[in-house]
Enzyme design. Sequence first.
Site, PDB file in Angstrom:
ATOM      1  CD  GLU A 251      -2.708  -1.574   0.417  1.00 13.42           C
ATOM      2  OE1 GLU A 251      -3.088  -0.633  -0.314  1.00 13.42           O
ATOM      3  OE2 GLU A 251      -3.137  -2.738   0.288  1.00 13.42           O
ATOM      4  CB  CYS A 285      -1.567   7.285   1.062  1.00  9.08           C
ATOM      5  SG  CYS A 285      -3.014   6.577   1.827  1.00  9.08           S
TER       6      CYS A 285
HETATM    7  P1  NAD Z   1       8.622   5.114   4.361  1.00 10.42           P
HETATM    8  O1  NAD Z   1       8.533   4.155   3.222  1.00 10.42           O
HETATM    9  O2  NAD Z   1       9.863   5.886   4.540  1.00 10.42           O
HETATM   10  O3  NAD Z   1       8.384   4.344   5.751  1.00 10.42           O
HETATM   11  C1  NAD Z   1       7.257   3.524   5.963  1.00 10.42           C
HETATM   12  C2  NAD Z   1       7.652   2.375   6.880  1.00 10.42           C
HETATM   13  O4  NAD Z   1       8.677   1.625   6.238  1.00 10.42           O
HETATM   14  C3  NAD Z   1       8.256   2.835   8.209  1.00 10.42           C
HETATM   15  O5  NAD Z   1       7.896   1.928   9.230  1.00 10.42           O
HETATM   16  C4  NAD Z   1       9.744   2.760   7.961  1.00 10.42           C
HETATM   17  O6  NAD Z   1      10.485   2.566   9.132  1.00 10.42           O
HETATM   18  C5  NAD Z   1       9.837   1.554   7.051  1.00 10.42           C
HETATM   19  N1  NAD Z   1      11.019   1.546   6.172  1.00 10.42           N
HETATM   20  C6  NAD Z   1      11.692   2.603   5.648  1.00 10.42           C
HETATM   21  N2  NAD Z   1      12.727   2.178   4.912  1.00 10.42           N
HETATM   22  C7  NAD Z   1      12.702   0.826   4.951  1.00 10.42           C
HETATM   23  C8  NAD Z   1      13.511  -0.192   4.366  1.00 10.42           C
HETATM   24  N3  NAD Z   1      14.560   0.091   3.605  1.00 10.42           N
HETATM   25  N4  NAD Z   1      13.164  -1.480   4.592  1.00 10.42           N
HETATM   26  C9  NAD Z   1      12.100  -1.793   5.347  1.00 10.42           C
HETATM   27  N5  NAD Z   1      11.315  -0.876   5.945  1.00 10.42           N
HETATM   28  C10 NAD Z   1      11.605   0.424   5.740  1.00 10.42           C
HETATM   29  O7  NAD Z   1       7.356   6.050   4.251  1.00 10.42           O
HETATM   30  P2  NAD Z   1       7.030   7.355   5.093  1.00 10.42           P
HETATM   31  O8  NAD Z   1       7.655   8.494   4.394  1.00 10.42           O
HETATM   32  O9  NAD Z   1       7.317   7.135   6.506  1.00 10.42           O
HETATM   33  O10 NAD Z   1       5.439   7.393   4.920  1.00 10.42           O
HETATM   34  C11 NAD Z   1       4.795   8.096   3.932  1.00 10.42           C
HETATM   35  C12 NAD Z   1       4.517   7.234   2.715  1.00 10.42           C
HETATM   36  O11 NAD Z   1       3.589   6.218   3.050  1.00 10.42           O
HETATM   37  C13 NAD Z   1       3.853   8.061   1.625  1.00 10.42           C
HETATM   38  O12 NAD Z   1       4.383   7.672   0.385  1.00 10.42           O
HETATM   39  C14 NAD Z   1       2.390   7.669   1.740  1.00 10.42           C
HETATM   40  O13 NAD Z   1       1.639   7.871   0.570  1.00 10.42           O
HETATM   41  C15 NAD Z   1       2.521   6.202   2.096  1.00 10.42           C
HETATM   42  N6  NAD Z   1       1.289   5.691   2.699  1.00 10.42           N
HETATM   43  C16 NAD Z   1       0.503   4.854   1.939  1.00 10.42           C
HETATM   44  C17 NAD Z   1      -0.723   4.393   2.439  1.00 10.42           C
HETATM   45  C18 NAD Z   1      -1.612   3.487   1.619  1.00 10.42           C
HETATM   46  O14 NAD Z   1      -2.510   2.871   2.182  1.00 10.42           O
HETATM   47  N7  NAD Z   1      -1.424   3.394   0.313  1.00 10.42           N
HETATM   48  C19 NAD Z   1      -1.121   4.759   3.729  1.00 10.42           C
HETATM   49  C20 NAD Z   1      -0.277   5.583   4.482  1.00 10.42           C
HETATM   50  C21 NAD Z   1       0.925   6.047   3.958  1.00 10.42           C
END
Ligand code: NAD
Length: 521
Positions: A251, A285
């Site tokens: 997601e 998102c």
């Molecule tokens: P992010 O990808 O940086 O982090 C999200 C999660 O992934 C966090 O728990 C983080 O610690 C983990 N993470 C980061 N790097 C990682 C790696 N290399 N390996 C494994 N895990 C890792 O995202 P963010 O900036 O914290 O959140 C915002 C993003 O999330 C936006 O793009 C938003 O659109 C998306 N989002 C999507 C939905 C959906 O349902 N489609 C809902 C909420 C947020």
Amino acid sequence: MGALRAIIAGKRLESAGETFTSRNPANVTDIVGTYGNASIEDCREACRAARAAQGKWASMPAPVRAEILANFGKLIEKNKESLSRCLSREMGKPLREARGDVQEAIDTCHFFVSEGRRLYGQTIPSEMPDKECFTYRRPIGTFACITAGNFPFAVPSWYFIPALLCGNACVWKPSEDTPRLSEIFTELIHAAGVPEGVFNVVFGEGPKTGAALVALVDEGLIDKVGFTGSTAVGRGIGEICGRNLQVPCLELGGKNPLVVTPSADLDLAAHGITWSAFGTAGQRCTSLGNLIVHTSVKEALLGKVLAQVNALRIGDPFNEKNDYGPLISEKFAAGHARNVETLVKKHHILLTKQNGRVTESNKAALGARFDGDAKNGVYAFPTLVDGVTEADEIYATETFGPLVNVLTYSTFEDALRIANGTGYGLSSAIYTQDILEAYRFRTGIGAGMTSINNSTSGAEAHLPFGGNGKSGNGSRQSGIWVIDAFTKWQAVNWDMSGKLQLAQMDTGYVAPRDYTVVDKA
Ligand code: NAD
């Protein structure tokens, strides 16, 4: 007490190594908690604990598992106000929205509790005599899940309530932005009666603990991955799962379009635009990315939108009058400031006078509409960028903050092309009174979700939520569809004939017959 780094089989492990700090983004001197980065060995232990506990959990009748989840819902309901306040403090969304985030988990419990009495399989006729066929839903096994911090209660509940209902055991790596709320979420799950090894948590930063957890797919310790976060990280997780022949739930990000046609109710549209763009400070998102307006109504619409934007109240998330609070953390504030500096080009027109981060020296631009702490809080001005075209980087880049592009169109085909052209496909919206346009939009748009005369953001616990293209791999959360993600189908055939009967060979097929009607009348 040391810094908590994991809760594995009910055991709280404190950090001997690296730590990270969760801060209140409305005042970063207010420390919500300090947590440890769980190591890869911690992640292994959590997966093994889940594996060990899963069989017994799966053998409990589904309606009984559902009763435990009903308890979870009741406990959330009982603690709703304190959970919402913790959420606002740790993540910064206004209390009204925080209550909605928590309510979504309650609604999700309500929905899935009765699904526990409905995990139906089928009875299917066999082509052989004295033989019956059946299908059963079986749990997948160990479910590892990584979530973002912008919906820190709703999104985990979308994953874990159905995953647990279906008999899986879980390992969660919550966002480093909201560890305290995630710790409480875990306490409530255990207090509800979910056995401790069935639900495990590893705290930590993404590139460290998150990456360590995902690496265990290659070691065979994880059967299913759920990931909510950015497209770049999701793509890497998809690759690891793909080479292990697993289908993860991904997601991801969005660049959500909202089209305003000549027949639209412009007041209604302006309200929807302001909420889509600046609700949760644009950090959903499903936040509005591209406003696509017909040239004939552009001036009138933007007049209404700007009047609303210039009345937005920003600041303390606990002040119920405020429209939005701080950004989630320093990382998001820095990202927003960078977007305003680098993605807005000379040919663009900034419709909002003051943009970027709110500071002590520029906060006067908001006057009495700002009641935050500009020195210690991470606040941002709302930004509207006009003159954006499909050739611009900002058109197809998720900005995840209070920033919206304005594009214009002349024909409906142009509007649809612009709406579909970013590569993302999460949410979308159209404002129109023309039934044919509404029909063509909802059939022509590539997004997983679309609103007609409503904002781009919003979800209900029983509607499928998810996206296509760069927004995800087609998996869905919420509603009955998600049960397919957390179970695998087993086909069973039971031959009671007492002899070996071979399908396709021993089947008593009926020979075709011929008959021609001769009508003598
Ligand atoms: P992010 O990808 O940086 O982090 C999200 C999660 O992934 C966090 O728990 C983080 O610690 C983990 N993470 C980061 N790097 C990682 C790696 N290399 N390996 C494994 N895990 C890792 O995202 P963010 O900036 O914290 O959140 C915002 C993003 O999330 C936006 O793009 C938003 O659109 C998306 N989002 C999507 C939905 C959906 O349902 N489609 C809902 C909420 C947020």
